[in-house]
Design a protein around this motif. Structure first.
Motif, PDB file in Angstrom:
ATOM      1  N   PRO A  31      34.344  37.317  37.085  1.00  0.00           N
ATOM      2  CA  PRO A  31      34.013  37.089  38.499  1.00  0.00           C
ATOM      3  C   PRO A  31      33.498  38.361  39.172  1.00  0.00           C
ATOM      4  O   PRO A  31      33.962  39.464  38.891  1.00  0.00           O
ATOM      5  N   GLY A  32      32.508  38.201  40.051  1.00  0.00           N
ATOM      6  CA  GLY A  32      32.073  39.296  40.898  1.00  0.00           C
ATOM      7  C   GLY A  32      30.862  40.083  40.444  1.00  0.00           C
ATOM      8  O   GLY A  32      30.445  41.001  41.152  1.00  0.00           O
ATOM      9  N   ILE A  33      30.278  39.765  39.295  1.00  0.00           N
ATOM     10  CA  ILE A  33      29.142  40.556  38.815  1.00  0.00           C
ATOM     11  C   ILE A  33      27.979  40.484  39.812  1.00  0.00           C
ATOM     12  O   ILE A  33      27.479  41.510  40.273  1.00  0.00           O
ATOM     13  N   ILE A  34      27.560  39.278  40.147  1.00  0.00           N
ATOM     14  CA  ILE A  34      26.422  39.113  41.062  1.00  0.00           C
ATOM     15  C   ILE A  34      26.749  39.696  42.436  1.00  0.00           C
ATOM     16  O   ILE A  34      25.909  40.344  43.058  1.00  0.00           O
ATOM     17  N   GLN A  35      27.966  39.489  42.913  1.00  0.00           N
ATOM     18  CA  GLN A  35      28.344  40.010  44.239  1.00  0.00           C
ATOM     19  C   GLN A  35      28.235  41.532  44.273  1.00  0.00           C
ATOM     20  O   GLN A  35      27.686  42.096  45.218  1.00  0.00           O
ATOM     21  N   ALA A  56      27.835  49.034  36.639  1.00  0.00           N
ATOM     22  CA  ALA A  56      27.759  48.619  35.240  1.00  0.00           C
ATOM     23  C   ALA A  56      28.929  49.190  34.441  1.00  0.00           C
ATOM     24  O   ALA A  56      29.547  48.482  33.635  1.00  0.00           O
ATOM     25  N   ALA A  57      29.251  50.449  34.671  1.00  0.00           N
ATOM     26  CA  ALA A  57      30.366  51.077  33.953  1.00  0.00           C
ATOM     27  C   ALA A  57      31.693  50.436  34.350  1.00  0.00           C
ATOM     28  O   ALA A  57      32.545  50.175  33.487  1.00  0.00           O
ATOM     29  N   ASP A  58      31.861  50.162  35.636  1.00  0.00           N
ATOM     30  CA  ASP A  58      33.098  49.548  36.121  1.00  0.00           C
ATOM     31  C   ASP A  58      33.285  48.146  35.556  1.00  0.00           C
ATOM     32  O   ASP A  58      34.380  47.765  35.156  1.00  0.00           O
ATOM     33  N   ASN A  95      21.862  55.151  40.339  1.00  0.00           N
ATOM     34  CA  ASN A  95      23.228  55.657  40.146  1.00  0.00           C
ATOM     35  C   ASN A  95      24.266  54.626  40.580  1.00  0.00           C
ATOM     36  O   ASN A  95      25.273  54.441  39.898  1.00  0.00           O
ATOM     37  N   ASP A  96      24.027  53.987  41.732  1.00  0.00           N
ATOM     38  CA  ASP A  96      24.958  52.949  42.200  1.00  0.00           C
ATOM     39  C   ASP A  96      25.058  51.809  41.189  1.00  0.00           C
ATOM     40  O   ASP A  96      26.152  51.320  40.889  1.00  0.00           O
ATOM     41  N   LEU A  97      23.912  51.370  40.663  1.00  0.00           N
ATOM     42  CA  LEU A  97      23.917  50.284  39.677  1.00  0.00           C
ATOM     43  C   LEU A  97      24.605  50.710  38.386  1.00  0.00           C
ATOM     44  O   LEU A  97      25.345  49.924  37.780  1.00  0.00           O
ATOM     45  N   GLU A  98      24.410  51.956  37.964  1.00  0.00           N
ATOM     46  CA  GLU A  98      25.063  52.452  36.750  1.00  0.00           C
ATOM     47  C   GLU A  98      26.576  52.538  36.926  1.00  0.00           C
ATOM     48  O   GLU A  98      27.333  52.255  35.989  1.00  0.00           O
TER      49      GLU A  98
END
Length: 174
Positions: A104-108, A164-166, A158-161
């Motif tokens: 849950p929450g990937i798209i959000q 992605a790591a989280d 950087n925000d997207l990376e």
């Protein structure tokens, strides 16, 4: 040749069945309209879509009446005037892909980061499928976005990376 005066965007939802798209396409054609573009698919037994059409002023009142008959047959249709205006800041178009274990929450989280950077989502598609070896659910998404000219792309990336790591997903950003 008719001059098209009404540019419309329709959202369509109904129980999936053969002939559903044809009934809408026939109504557009029967009123000298033009089917401009669309995105449609079957999801969970429902058929959903968004369609841009143009209808000439001369047949528009009759079209409005007849679209109600399709709605009475169980097809939900929301009609909106196309109010698109020329973009002041076209920016850059970018594409990114996301793949990873479903949760849950990937798209959000991804769309939240895009919104913080004023990035507009032009097209987004996603699916869940089974991993070939384990059968675990795998989430995949493909997005086309419009990045404003004043966006700091390094900060966006950087925000997207970090997300992605989280989430332990892979994000390919072009």
């Amino acid at each position: 040749m008719s001059v098209f005066n009404h540019s419309l965007v329709l959202t369509v939802l109904g129980a999936d069945r053969p002939g559903l798209v044809e009934s809408l396409a026939s109504l557009v054609k029967d009123h000298d309209g033009n089917w401009e573009e669309s995105r449609m698919c079957r999801l969970g037994g429902q058929f959903a879509g968004i369609v841009q059409i143009t209808i000439p002023d001369s047949t528009f009142p009759k079209w409005q009446e007849e679209i109600k008959s399709l709605q009475k047959s169980g097809l939900q249709i929301l009609v909106a005037e196309d109010t698109a205006t020329a973009e002041a800041d076209p920016g850059k178009t970018a594409v990114f892909e996301i793949i990873g274990n479903d949760q849950p929450g990937i798209i959000q989280q991804i769309t939240s980061a895009l919104a913080r950077h004023q990035v507009n989502v032009n097209d987004l598609s996603s699916e869940c499928s089974s991993a070939p070896w384990s059968g675990d659910p795998i989430f995949k998404a493909h997005a086309e976005v419009q990045i404003p000219q004043d966006c700091d792309i390094v900060k966006l990336r950087n925000d997207l990376e970090l997300i992605a790591a989280d989430l332990m997903v892979d994000i390919q950003f072009d």
